[in-house]
Motif scaffolding. Structure first.
Motif, mmCIF file in Angstrom:
data_model
loop_
_atom_site.group_PDB
_atom_site.id
_atom_site.type_symbol
_atom_site.label_atom_id
_atom_site.label_comp_id
_atom_site.label_asym_id
_atom_site.label_seq_id
_atom_site.Cartn_x
_atom_site.Cartn_y
_atom_site.Cartn_z
ATOM 1 N N VAL A 1 0.292 4.864 -2.242
ATOM 2 C CA VAL A 1 -1.326 5.693 -1.720
ATOM 3 C C VAL A 1 -0.966 6.393 -0.759
ATOM 4 N N HIS B 1 0.767 -1.231 -0.124
ATOM 5 C CA HIS B 1 0.076 -0.123 -0.315
ATOM 6 C C HIS B 1 0.442 1.461 0.364
ATOM 7 N N TRP C 1 -5.436 10.631 -0.508
ATOM 8 C CA TRP C 1 -5.333 9.959 1.041
ATOM 9 C C TRP C 1 -4.969 11.171 1.843
ATOM 10 N N ASP D 1 -2.413 7.869 -10.175
ATOM 11 C CA ASP D 1 -2.615 7.094 -8.994
ATOM 12 C C ASP D 1 -4.036 8.061 -8.070
ATOM 13 N N VAL E 1 -7.362 6.406 -6.487
ATOM 14 C CA VAL E 1 -8.032 6.957 -5.138
ATOM 15 C C VAL E 1 -9.146 7.972 -4.921
#
Length: 117
Positions: A38, A35, A44, A58, A62
């Protein structure tokens, strides 16, 4: 009608957690590596109340994942172990588990009744 999406991280070896998984090390030894991508993206970090982060493809993924989630359903261990790092004020949709396990942090959602299946 509601839709159900499965979103999970799994390396090519097929294991979803490293050895020695427990509440203090939720994904086991080395388990967080899957992970790591992220943690640096803006969307995030924003949900964790952390400033900054990258905005790239990315980050778009998310954002889409967060936008479509109305709730998070987790297994008993993920629910209990994920709660250790959970902020008091939940920054996203509430998690639930079909486990009768008692709750430790009320800011992380509520346990649902056990599944009749």
């Amino acid at each position: 009608m509601s839709k159900v999406f499965a979103s999970l991280g799994m390396p090519l070896d097929g294991f979803m957690a490293g050895p020695n998984s427990r509440p203090e090390i939720p994904l086991g030894d080395g388990g967080m590596r899957i992970h790591a991508w992220v943690f640096g993206v803006e969307s995030w970090r924003e949900r964790q109340s952390i400033a900054g982060g990258r905005t790239n493809q990315d980050d778009e993924i998310v954002q889409e994942d967060f936008a479509r989630a109305g709730a998070y359903i987790m297994g008993r261990r993920m629910f209990a172990e994920g709660e250790v790092g959970c902020p008091t004020r939940r920054p996203s949709a509430p998690p639930s588990s079909f486990s009768p396990t008692p709750r430790g942090n009320p800011g992380c959602g509520r346990a649902a009744p056990p599944s009749p299946l």
